[in-house]
Design an enzyme around this catalytic site. Sequence first.
Site, mmCIF file in Angstrom:
data_model
loop_
_atom_site.group_PDB
_atom_site.id
_atom_site.type_symbol
_atom_site.label_atom_id
_atom_site.label_comp_id
_atom_site.label_asym_id
_atom_site.label_seq_id
_atom_site.Cartn_x
_atom_site.Cartn_y
_atom_site.Cartn_z
ATOM 1 N N ASP A 209 4.422 0.650 12.201
ATOM 2 C CA ASP A 209 3.233 0.008 11.628
ATOM 3 C C ASP A 209 3.065 -1.441 12.091
ATOM 4 O O ASP A 209 2.067 -2.082 11.752
ATOM 5 C CB ASP A 209 3.288 0.052 10.091
ATOM 6 C CG ASP A 209 3.106 1.472 9.564
ATOM 7 O OD1 ASP A 209 2.621 2.331 10.326
ATOM 8 O OD2 ASP A 209 3.465 1.721 8.393
ATOM 9 N N LYS B 84 0.850 -1.202 0.000
ATOM 10 C CA LYS B 84 0.000 0.000 0.000
ATOM 11 C C LYS B 84 0.891 1.260 0.000
ATOM 12 O O LYS B 84 0.672 2.178 -0.794
ATOM 13 C CB LYS B 84 -0.888 0.008 1.254
ATOM 14 C CG LYS B 84 -1.517 1.369 1.564
ATOM 15 C CD LYS B 84 -2.403 1.334 2.784
ATOM 16 C CE LYS B 84 -1.708 1.528 4.104
ATOM 17 N NZ LYS B 84 -1.381 2.917 4.452
ATOM 18 N N ASN B 85 1.879 1.267 0.895
ATOM 19 C CA ASN B 85 2.646 2.503 1.073
ATOM 20 C C ASN B 85 3.664 2.752 -0.040
ATOM 21 O O ASN B 85 4.254 3.828 -0.111
ATOM 22 C CB ASN B 85 3.310 2.518 2.458
ATOM 23 C CG ASN B 85 2.263 2.683 3.547
ATOM 24 O OD1 ASN B 85 1.099 2.995 3.265
ATOM 25 N ND2 ASN B 85 2.657 2.462 4.801
ATOM 26 N N ARG C 206 0.239 14.491 13.173
ATOM 27 C CA ARG C 206 0.696 14.285 11.796
ATOM 28 C C ARG C 206 0.836 15.577 10.969
ATOM 29 O O ARG C 206 0.113 15.798 9.989
ATOM 30 C CB ARG C 206 -0.199 13.266 11.086
ATOM 31 C CG ARG C 206 -0.251 11.963 11.844
ATOM 32 C CD ARG C 206 -0.811 10.844 11.050
ATOM 33 N NE ARG C 206 0.131 10.316 10.078
ATOM 34 C CZ ARG C 206 -0.164 9.330 9.232
ATOM 35 N NH1 ARG C 206 -1.374 8.813 9.241
ATOM 36 N NH2 ARG C 206 0.737 8.894 8.395
ATOM 37 N N ARG D 148 -8.866 -0.176 4.417
ATOM 38 C CA ARG D 148 -7.956 0.854 3.880
ATOM 39 C C ARG D 148 -6.620 0.246 3.517
ATOM 40 O O ARG D 148 -5.938 0.752 2.618
ATOM 41 C CB ARG D 148 -7.682 1.929 4.947
ATOM 42 C CG ARG D 148 -8.881 2.708 5.340
ATOM 43 C CD ARG D 148 -8.462 3.819 6.230
ATOM 44 N NE ARG D 148 -7.675 4.755 5.425
ATOM 45 C CZ ARG D 148 -7.593 6.030 5.658
ATOM 46 N NH1 ARG D 148 -8.237 6.551 6.668
ATOM 47 N NH2 ARG D 148 -6.868 6.811 4.902
ATOM 48 N N CYS E 53 -5.059 12.677 12.747
ATOM 49 C CA CYS E 53 -5.811 11.425 12.718
ATOM 50 C C CYS E 53 -5.592 10.725 14.046
ATOM 51 O O CYS E 53 -4.857 11.230 14.893
ATOM 52 C CB CYS E 53 -5.397 10.561 11.535
ATOM 53 S SG CYS E 53 -3.759 9.875 11.701
HETATM 54 N N1 EPU Z 1 6.478 14.498 10.844
HETATM 55 C C1 EPU Z 1 6.652 15.821 11.132
HETATM 56 N N2 EPU Z 1 6.505 16.739 10.119
HETATM 57 C C2 EPU Z 1 6.206 16.358 8.851
HETATM 58 C C3 EPU Z 1 6.026 14.993 8.555
HETATM 59 C C4 EPU Z 1 6.164 14.080 9.585
HETATM 60 O O1 EPU Z 1 6.926 16.180 12.271
HETATM 61 O O2 EPU Z 1 6.117 17.229 7.987
HETATM 62 C C5 EPU Z 1 6.625 13.495 11.915
HETATM 63 C C6 EPU Z 1 5.363 12.684 12.148
HETATM 64 O O3 EPU Z 1 4.450 13.349 12.987
HETATM 65 C C7 EPU Z 1 5.917 11.422 12.762
HETATM 66 C C8 EPU Z 1 7.252 11.257 12.032
HETATM 67 O O4 EPU Z 1 7.572 12.539 11.501
HETATM 68 O O5 EPU Z 1 6.182 11.619 14.124
HETATM 69 C C9 EPU Z 1 7.243 10.238 10.915
HETATM 70 O O6 EPU Z 1 6.124 10.455 10.055
HETATM 71 P P1 EPU Z 1 6.195 10.200 8.509
HETATM 72 O O7 EPU Z 1 6.130 11.497 7.793
HETATM 73 O O8 EPU Z 1 7.351 9.314 8.186
HETATM 74 O O9 EPU Z 1 4.826 9.432 8.245
HETATM 75 P P2 EPU Z 1 4.061 9.436 6.874
HETATM 76 O O10 EPU Z 1 5.033 9.542 5.778
HETATM 77 O O11 EPU Z 1 2.930 10.381 6.929
HETATM 78 C C10 EPU Z 1 4.206 6.869 6.398
HETATM 79 C C11 EPU Z 1 3.260 5.726 6.273
HETATM 80 C C12 EPU Z 1 2.674 5.400 7.636
HETATM 81 C C13 EPU Z 1 3.840 5.043 8.579
HETATM 82 C C14 EPU Z 1 4.833 6.199 8.631
HETATM 83 C C15 EPU Z 1 6.067 5.900 9.468
HETATM 84 C C16 EPU Z 1 2.363 5.971 4.055
HETATM 85 C C17 EPU Z 1 1.199 6.233 3.190
HETATM 86 N N3 EPU Z 1 2.177 6.082 5.371
HETATM 87 O O12 EPU Z 1 3.443 7.962 6.879
HETATM 88 O O13 EPU Z 1 1.870 4.249 7.451
HETATM 89 O O14 EPU Z 1 3.340 4.785 9.872
HETATM 90 O O15 EPU Z 1 5.266 6.527 7.296
HETATM 91 O O16 EPU Z 1 6.732 4.792 8.970
HETATM 92 O O17 EPU Z 1 3.423 5.613 3.570
HETATM 93 C C18 EPU Z 1 0.087 2.806 7.866
HETATM 94 O O18 EPU Z 1 0.355 2.239 6.788
HETATM 95 O O19 EPU Z 1 -0.731 2.334 8.700
HETATM 96 C C19 EPU Z 1 0.715 4.074 8.177
HETATM 97 C C20 EPU Z 1 0.237 4.921 9.069
#
Ligand code: EPU
Length: 420
Positions: free
Chosen positions: A307, A22-23, A120, A399, A115
């Site tokens: 995850d 998915k990711n 986030r 999802r 969320c």
């Molecule tokens: N963060 C910030 N600022 C930003 C972006 C992120 O502070 O601009 C923080 C977040 O709050 C968090 C950390 O950085 O504490 C890591 O977040 P990240 O940005 O890596 O998360 P994401 O890219 O939004 C993806 C996956 C998530 C997975 C996370 C961490 C996708 C679509 N989603 O989210 O997957 O938990 O990386 O590995 O790729 C899931 O599949 O259930 C899921 C939530």
Amino acid sequence: MEKLIVHGGATLKGRVNISGSKNSSLPILAATLLTKDECTIRRVPDLSDTNYMTQILAEVGADVERASGVVVVKAENIKSEAPYDLVRKMRASICVLGPLTGRLRHAVVSLPGGCVIGDRPVDLHLRGMEALGAEVKVDAGNVIVSAPKGLKGATINMLGKQGSTVLGTDNVMMAAVLAKGTTIIEGAAAEPEVEDLANFLKKMGAKIEGAGTNRIVIEGVKELNGCDHTVIADRIEAGTFLVAGAMLGDGVTIKRVNADHLRAVLDALRKCGFAIETTKDSITIHPNGTAKGFDLTTLPYPGFPTDMQAQFCALACAIPDVSTITETIFPQRFMHVAEMKRMGANIDLQGATARIRGGAKLSGAPVMASDLRASAALVLAAMKAEGRTEINRLYHIDRGYEHLDDKLSSLGAQLERVKA
Ligand code: EPU
């Protein structure tokens, strides 16, 4: 709305195929917006999140066809605005920001809200766009990014308080492939999904080195072409089935996987005492009557994935020992704990650390799915529990897990999906 009825106590045995990630699929689908040519993406899992992404692509003007795991996108004439009605349904919609800005020099994307797993924020995504020379404004719930003269390569540090950002790295990489000059992303996320996106972009003609490490170097090109790509296996779905095999299995084999992407999860399971065999594309887990408790901390890749945290909470409940799990990526991601406690789990949550005294008898109960992985953990706990568990709000599972109930049933689990 549907709910899942789980009858606990079944033993799982056999083989199951793991779906495409998915990711990986979500940013790769978004990246098709970078070219006018046709792109074919294979092994895209049939999930509501991938459906939302194809709807967003269609809404910005792309032609999208989808049949049995293959999505064909031709984004010849597109507009720069992603509509709130679709974007609000899925946080990962933010990853159209990079491709739209890269190709059209302008993007308006609704800001995704928080969320249940936490606040986030997207500040790092926006910092990345600014570093590439774009002007970034937030107005009326939208982020508006403009770079009328085009983006310019730069050195950008993407590390935030919680470490690297996966979709933030993706966004900057997708914007930088069409920028003038060289972009260096320091503190880049090294997740296999980022590397898969880079491999897709390279097939499109992008010049990228270092994806899969914390330093990615991108040499901008003038334009990109279409290509054909198969997404990698979903390591989190794979990990979830391995935990099911650990908790209830009598020999469960997952197929079409890459064990290298699951090292931290396999290490954790082996430390508990489970016997694991890997081949080039399969992993088998065998039961262990005397599994030991564990202490885990979630970390960016190659560390133990956030995850998989909820699923390991369920595993810890089944091991008659004390385990601790500390969440460092999303410190509030413990929605499953209260529901598991309703099933009789003995979990003490202190800040971002769960201390689990396993071995308590779990009993079936009506529970509420919250986020995707928390819901998967409830399914695992329910299969272990005595009696009948009713899991409401099943759409959270849909999802991110392709046909979870069918796949578990094929291993011997007793569950049924019914209208709520
Ligand atoms: N963060 C910030 N600022 C930003 C972006 C992120 O502070 O601009 C923080 C977040 O709050 C968090 C950390 O950085 O504490 C890591 O977040 P990240 O940005 O890596 O998360 P994401 O890219 O939004 C993806 C996956 C998530 C997975 C996370 C961490 C996708 C679509 N989603 O989210 O997957 O938990 O990386 O590995 O790729 C899931 O599949 O259930 C899921 C939530």
